[in-house]
Motif scaffolding. Structure first.
Motif: not given
Length: 441
Positions: A125-141
């Motif tokens: 939760h300490r990562f900001n919104r933009a940093q959290q968005d950065g996880f998405l492509p790696f989780v999706e693929r």
């Protein structure tokens, strides 16, 4: 990037690094298997979400949400071992974008070599919104299976897009039995604690569900090499913490807080004050009592007297400011206010009903007339069209429909005929009357 991927893949990282002999007691007692995790059987047992995933040999990304010291990190490490995945851990407190890029790059290389990676992100939760968005492509693929650990409510602290790709699993605060088992394991490793049975029970109670804190306190006692067993008073003096005196069957802590809560609910200020005194005189932490009073103000009083919650939070601030014993008078004031306030659990029941309804209806869009339309395109496709501004309507009330298409209006909140909620009930009835008139016109 071609040179990067041409390198040899990084070696598997085990979640089970053997702790050093001089490591803290909590590290030396980390579970070696999911079956050794204490207090989270609803998740790790055969019928639990984690137990089922491990049995199937396939992990989904997940968010582990729970109080400190309940086993979030241990579970993540054990999950990696259970299904044969690389384990990589980063902390949102100490890691930045460069650390994440390195972790994802190494996970990509490992994936090309057929090795899957479990990425634990502590304090996600300490990562900001933009940093959290950065996880998405790696989780999706599938580059990584993400396990986020947090003590904060994911609904408020994590992006909706990230939450939609991860299962939220709630860890329980460790109960008395679970904490007792932790101390048993410590004593098997280090020998009996220098405590009387009453002091041992008091030590468990002061942990407030935090297993790591309990083991750290136990280690402090071992390191002191105390010759004679301490009683509760001596334990409190040694640890510089107030330790409550509990009966030998160790039910006193829970029996007294239950008695206080039920006396408050039953509007008996004299009995409530008695049980409050029993707890504080015995050495209970006032902040523990205040947490229960705050919860009571929402659960059992609610809008029947909105000032109850204000009084309890003010008491907490007063106690923080004054400390003991002066601040305990503010706790007494909050207790008496709650006991003498009109009671209603309408808000509590409304929350349960609304949460159940939200789970059932998934992600139905609100009606177009109340959708936000910040761009011309959104306006052109109908967002916000036909919205009625209530302040310009007769009586300041438009009577518009705010429910998603295909969903019937629901009634979650039904105020009682007591206290301030009587007025709320009258207002709701008035608006329902106007709404019916507008729809029949």
């Amino acid at each position: 990037m071609a040179d990067l991927f041409a390198d040899d893949p990084p070696p598997p990282v085990s979640g089970q690094d053997e702790p050093r002999a001089d490591a803290p007691l909590a590290d030396r007692l980390r579970p070696r298997d999911l079956t050794e995790v204490i207090g989270q059987e609803h998740l790790t047992g055969p019928e639990g979400a984690i137990g089922r995933m491990v049995a199937a040999g396939r992990l989904s990304s997940m968010i582990l949400w729970g109080p400190p010291g309940t086993g979030k990190t241990s579970i993540a490490r054990l999950l990696a071992d259970a299904v044969g995945m690389r384990f990589v851990a980063v902390s949102a407190v100490f890691s930045g974008v460069a650390d994440l890029k390195k972790a994802f790059s190494e996970a990509d290389r490992a994936a090309q070599a057929g090795q899957k990676t479990l990425l634990l992100v502590d304090e996600i939760h300490r990562f900001n919104r933009a940093q959290q968005d950065g996880f998405l492509p790696f989780v999706e693929r599938g580059t990584v299976t993400l396990v986020g650990a947090t003590t904060e409510n994911p609904s408020f602290e994590l992006n909706a897009a990230l939450l939609s790709r991860a299962q939220v699993l709630v860890l329980n605060r460790l109960g008395e039995d679970a904490l007792d088992k932790l101390l048993d394991r410590a004593e098997q490793l280090e020998g009996p604690l220098p405590l009387t049975p009453e002091a041992r029970a008091a030590l468990v109670a002061t942990a407030d569900g935090d297993g790591r804190f309990l083991l750290n306190q136990a280690e402090t006692l071992y390191n002191a090499r105390i010759a004679e067993p301490l009683d509760p008073a001596a334990l409190g003096a040694f640890l510089q913490r107030r330790v409550a005196v509990y009966d030998k069957d160790r039910e006193g802590h829970y029996n007294l807080i239950s008695a206080l809560h039920k006396s408050l609910r039953g509007s008996d200020p004299q009995a409530a004050l008695y049980y409050l005194a029993r707890m504080l005189v015995a050495g209970e932490e006032p902040l523990f009592v205040l947490r229960r009073l705050v919860r009571f103000a929402s659960e059992d009083i609610g809008l029947a007297d909105p000032q109850a919650l204000v009084q309890c939070l003010a008491a907490k601030d007063a106690y923080d400011f004054l400390g003991s014993p002066e601040g305990e008078l503010a706790v007494v004031q909050a207790c008496l206010y709650c006991a003498t306030a009109p009671k209603s659990n309408a808000a509590y029941k409304a929350q349960k009903a609304a949460w159940a309804s939200a789970r059932e209806t998934g992600s139905i869009m609100p009606p177009q007339n109340i959708l936000n339309a910040p761009t011309k395109l959104m306006k052109d496709i109908g967002y916000g069209a036909g919205y009625q501004y209530d302040h310009e309507a007769e009586s300041g009330f438009s009577g518009a429909n705010y429910w998603p298409e295909g969903m019937e209006p629901q009634t979650y909140y039904t105020p009682v005929e007591r206290g301030f909620e009587r007025k709320v009930r009258e207002r709701i009835a008035y608006w329902e009357h106007l709404r019916a008139q507008r729809h029949n016109a």
